[in-house]
Design a protein around this motif. Sequence first.
Motif, PDB file in Angstrom:
ATOM      1  N   TYR A  95     -46.397 -22.328 -24.519  1.00  0.00           N
ATOM      2  CA  TYR A  95     -46.156 -20.915 -24.251  1.00  0.00           C
ATOM      3  C   TYR A  95     -46.812 -20.506 -22.934  1.00  0.00           C
ATOM      4  CZ  TYR A  95     -45.107 -21.444 -29.161  1.00  0.00           C
ATOM      5  OH  TYR A  95     -44.603 -21.898 -30.341  1.00  0.00           O
ATOM      6  N   SER A  96     -46.244 -19.470 -22.314  1.00  0.00           N
ATOM      7  CA  SER A  96     -46.738 -19.080 -20.995  1.00  0.00           C
ATOM      8  C   SER A  96     -46.327 -17.643 -20.701  1.00  0.00           C
ATOM      9  CB  SER A  96     -46.150 -20.022 -19.935  1.00  0.00           C
ATOM     10  OG  SER A  96     -46.467 -19.588 -18.626  1.00  0.00           O
ATOM     11  N   ARG A  97     -47.053 -17.032 -19.758  1.00  0.00           N
ATOM     12  CA  ARG A  97     -46.652 -15.726 -19.217  1.00  0.00           C
ATOM     13  C   ARG A  97     -46.167 -15.884 -17.775  1.00  0.00           C
ATOM     14  NH1 ARG A  97     -47.333 -10.786 -22.371  1.00  0.00           N
ATOM     15  NH2 ARG A  97     -47.909  -9.754 -20.428  1.00  0.00           N
ATOM     16  N   ARG A  98     -46.089 -17.113 -17.315  1.00  0.00           N
ATOM     17  CA  ARG A  98     -45.689 -17.362 -15.922  1.00  0.00           C
ATOM     18  C   ARG A  98     -44.185 -17.164 -15.768  1.00  0.00           C
ATOM     19  NH1 ARG A  98     -47.621 -22.281 -11.953  1.00  0.00           N
ATOM     20  NH2 ARG A  98     -46.449 -21.557 -10.127  1.00  0.00           N
ATOM     21  N   GLY A  99     -43.795 -16.227 -14.908  1.00  0.00           N
ATOM     22  CA  GLY A  99     -42.385 -15.870 -14.799  1.00  0.00           C
ATOM     23  C   GLY A  99     -41.749 -16.100 -13.443  1.00  0.00           C
ATOM     24  N   ASP A 100     -42.350 -16.933 -12.595  1.00  0.00           N
ATOM     25  CA  ASP A 100     -41.728 -17.227 -11.296  1.00  0.00           C
ATOM     26  C   ASP A 100     -40.681 -18.325 -11.500  1.00  0.00           C
ATOM     27  OD1 ASP A 100     -43.770 -19.035 -11.900  1.00  0.00           O
ATOM     28  OD2 ASP A 100     -44.249 -19.427  -9.789  1.00  0.00           O
ATOM     29  N   PHE A 101     -39.537 -17.926 -12.054  1.00  0.00           N
ATOM     30  CA  PHE A 101     -38.509 -18.876 -12.432  1.00  0.00           C
ATOM     31  C   PHE A 101     -37.688 -19.326 -11.221  1.00  0.00           C
ATOM     32  CE2 PHE A 101     -38.365 -16.645 -16.819  1.00  0.00           C
ATOM     33  CZ  PHE A 101     -39.532 -17.274 -17.178  1.00  0.00           C
ATOM     34  N   ALA A 150     -41.193 -10.703 -15.594  1.00  0.00           N
ATOM     35  CA  ALA A 150     -42.496 -10.397 -16.181  1.00  0.00           C
ATOM     36  C   ALA A 150     -42.306  -9.844 -17.584  1.00  0.00           C
ATOM     37  CB  ALA A 150     -43.250  -9.387 -15.319  1.00  0.00           C
ATOM     38  N   ILE A 151     -43.178 -10.247 -18.501  1.00  0.00           N
ATOM     39  CA  ILE A 151     -43.149  -9.692 -19.853  1.00  0.00           C
ATOM     40  C   ILE A 151     -43.847  -8.333 -19.833  1.00  0.00           C
ATOM     41  CG2 ILE A 151     -44.016  -9.974 -22.202  1.00  0.00           C
ATOM     42  CD1 ILE A 151     -43.587 -12.963 -21.907  1.00  0.00           C
ATOM     43  N   LEU A 211     -43.331  -9.799 -11.144  1.00  0.00           N
ATOM     44  CA  LEU A 211     -44.176 -10.899 -11.585  1.00  0.00           C
ATOM     45  C   LEU A 211     -45.485 -10.357 -12.143  1.00  0.00           C
ATOM     46  CD1 LEU A 211     -43.985 -13.682  -8.830  1.00  0.00           C
ATOM     47  CD2 LEU A 211     -43.203 -13.848 -11.198  1.00  0.00           C
ATOM     48  N   GLU A 212     -45.941 -10.969 -13.225  1.00  0.00           N
ATOM     49  CA  GLU A 212     -47.281 -10.672 -13.717  1.00  0.00           C
ATOM     50  C   GLU A 212     -48.259 -11.590 -13.000  1.00  0.00           C
ATOM     51  OE1 GLU A 212     -50.075 -10.941 -17.708  1.00  0.00           O
ATOM     52  OE2 GLU A 212     -47.908 -11.184 -17.905  1.00  0.00           O
ATOM     53  N   GLY A 213     -49.269 -11.014 -12.407  1.00  0.00           N
ATOM     54  CA  GLY A 213     -50.254 -11.804 -11.696  1.00  0.00           C
ATOM     55  C   GLY A 213     -51.277 -12.436 -12.626  1.00  0.00           C
ATOM     56  N   LEU A 259     -56.892 -13.933 -22.785  1.00  0.00           N
ATOM     57  CA  LEU A 259     -55.460 -13.653 -22.905  1.00  0.00           C
ATOM     58  C   LEU A 259     -55.086 -12.244 -22.472  1.00  0.00           C
ATOM     59  CD1 LEU A 259     -54.739 -15.405 -26.336  1.00  0.00           C
ATOM     60  CD2 LEU A 259     -54.268 -16.281 -24.028  1.00  0.00           C
ATOM     61  N   SER A 260     -55.995 -11.533 -21.821  1.00  0.00           N
ATOM     62  CA  SER A 260     -55.678 -10.185 -21.371  1.00  0.00           C
ATOM     63  C   SER A 260     -54.561 -10.215 -20.322  1.00  0.00           C
ATOM     64  CB  SER A 260     -56.922  -9.505 -20.799  1.00  0.00           C
ATOM     65  OG  SER A 260     -57.419 -10.214 -19.680  1.00  0.00           O
ATOM     66  N   VAL A 261     -53.825  -9.123 -20.256  1.00  0.00           N
ATOM     67  CA  VAL A 261     -52.646  -9.039 -19.392  1.00  0.00           C
ATOM     68  C   VAL A 261     -53.046  -8.845 -17.930  1.00  0.00           C
ATOM     69  CG1 VAL A 261     -50.567  -7.689 -18.917  1.00  0.00           C
ATOM     70  CG2 VAL A 261     -51.248  -8.137 -21.276  1.00  0.00           C
ATOM     71  N   GLY A 262     -52.312  -9.529 -17.028  1.00  0.00           N
ATOM     72  CA  GLY A 262     -52.537  -9.360 -15.594  1.00  0.00           C
ATOM     73  C   GLY A 262     -51.714  -8.213 -15.037  1.00  0.00           C
ATOM     74  N   GLN A 263     -51.955  -7.866 -13.800  1.00  0.00           N
ATOM     75  CA  GLN A 263     -51.252  -6.754 -13.162  1.00  0.00           C
ATOM     76  C   GLN A 263     -49.833  -7.159 -12.792  1.00  0.00           C
ATOM     77  OE1 GLN A 263     -53.290  -5.175  -9.761  1.00  0.00           O
ATOM     78  NE2 GLN A 263     -51.846  -3.509  -9.466  1.00  0.00           N
ATOM     79  N   MET A 264     -48.867  -6.269 -13.044  1.00  0.00           N
ATOM     80  CA  MET A 264     -47.480  -6.535 -12.706  1.00  0.00           C
ATOM     81  C   MET A 264     -47.190  -6.089 -11.273  1.00  0.00           C
ATOM     82  SD  MET A 264     -43.979  -5.320 -14.688  1.00  0.00           S
ATOM     83  CE  MET A 264     -44.635  -5.782 -16.289  1.00  0.00           C
ATOM     84  N   GLN A 265     -46.474  -6.942 -10.534  1.00  0.00           N
ATOM     85  CA  GLN A 265     -46.145  -6.649  -9.148  1.00  0.00           C
ATOM     86  C   GLN A 265     -44.650  -6.821  -8.932  1.00  0.00           C
ATOM     87  OE1 GLN A 265     -48.611  -9.538  -7.198  1.00  0.00           O
ATOM     88  NE2 GLN A 265     -50.427  -8.236  -7.251  1.00  0.00           N
ATOM     89  N   THR A 266     -44.039  -5.882  -8.231  1.00  0.00           N
ATOM     90  CA  THR A 266     -42.604  -5.952  -7.935  1.00  0.00           C
ATOM     91  C   THR A 266     -42.352  -6.958  -6.820  1.00  0.00           C
ATOM     92  OG1 THR A 266     -42.307  -3.647  -8.582  1.00  0.00           O
ATOM     93  CG2 THR A 266     -40.590  -4.632  -7.204  1.00  0.00           C
TER      94      THR A 266
END
Length: 235
Positions: free
Chosen positions: A89-95, A71-72, A190-192, A56-63
């Motif tokens: 639940y999800s961290r996927r933010g490509d809405f 991105a959270i 977006l969080e990768g 569950l570690s956080v991925g890299q955020m990309q503009t």
Amino acid sequence: MNKLLDIAAFGARETSLAQAVNSHNLANASTPGFRKDLALYTGPTAASGLQPGVDLSVGQMQTSGNPLDVAINGEGYFVIEDAAGEVAYSRRGDFRVDQNEFLTDGAGNRVLGQGGPINIPPYSEINVGVDGTISLRPSGGQAAELLEIGRLQLVQTEPGQALTKTPDGLLRSPVALFESPEVKVVSGALEGSNVNVVESLVTMIDLARRFESQVKLMQSAEENRASLDQLLRLN
């Protein structure tokens, strides 16, 4: 000899399963918000077998510059309605907005707001605030007109609360996560995936070598058994 053969066969099978998990991670290295699958030994010995887990570690955020990419920032999760209508639940933010004008993630799952699925009418401009508030300028609306149409449901886990991952890539919990004003988002980013490609490639090579060694051990055990059978027949 049979015991050696059984141990080698078990090792080859478990290595093959671990390789499948690693390959799945590599295949999703570019999927936004993807959480790496783990293959864990949960018992006191290797004979206990592999059990699934999730990193569950956080991925890299990309503009990205896309206002619907969200991105959270830090801890927290989006609330998703899966294909069966269940909460996940999800961290996927490509809405994006689907053909029925509902907000969905990149996999087509509906994103839930505080009042349920979020309806997005035609717009000329849209914005997602740091607290998840969604505002837009309707198509054909006045230049100064900006309407608030909903807010993303942003949640956190309680201390020690575990999440599991299902084959659809979504995270689950037997107890609902709690909504928290501390969860903040960044629009236009977006969080990768949290998959380390180099590390996964090294793991793939290591697992391939292990599998080859275990197959050779199986062959050696089989040859030894055949030789022993031949000696016993001679006696």
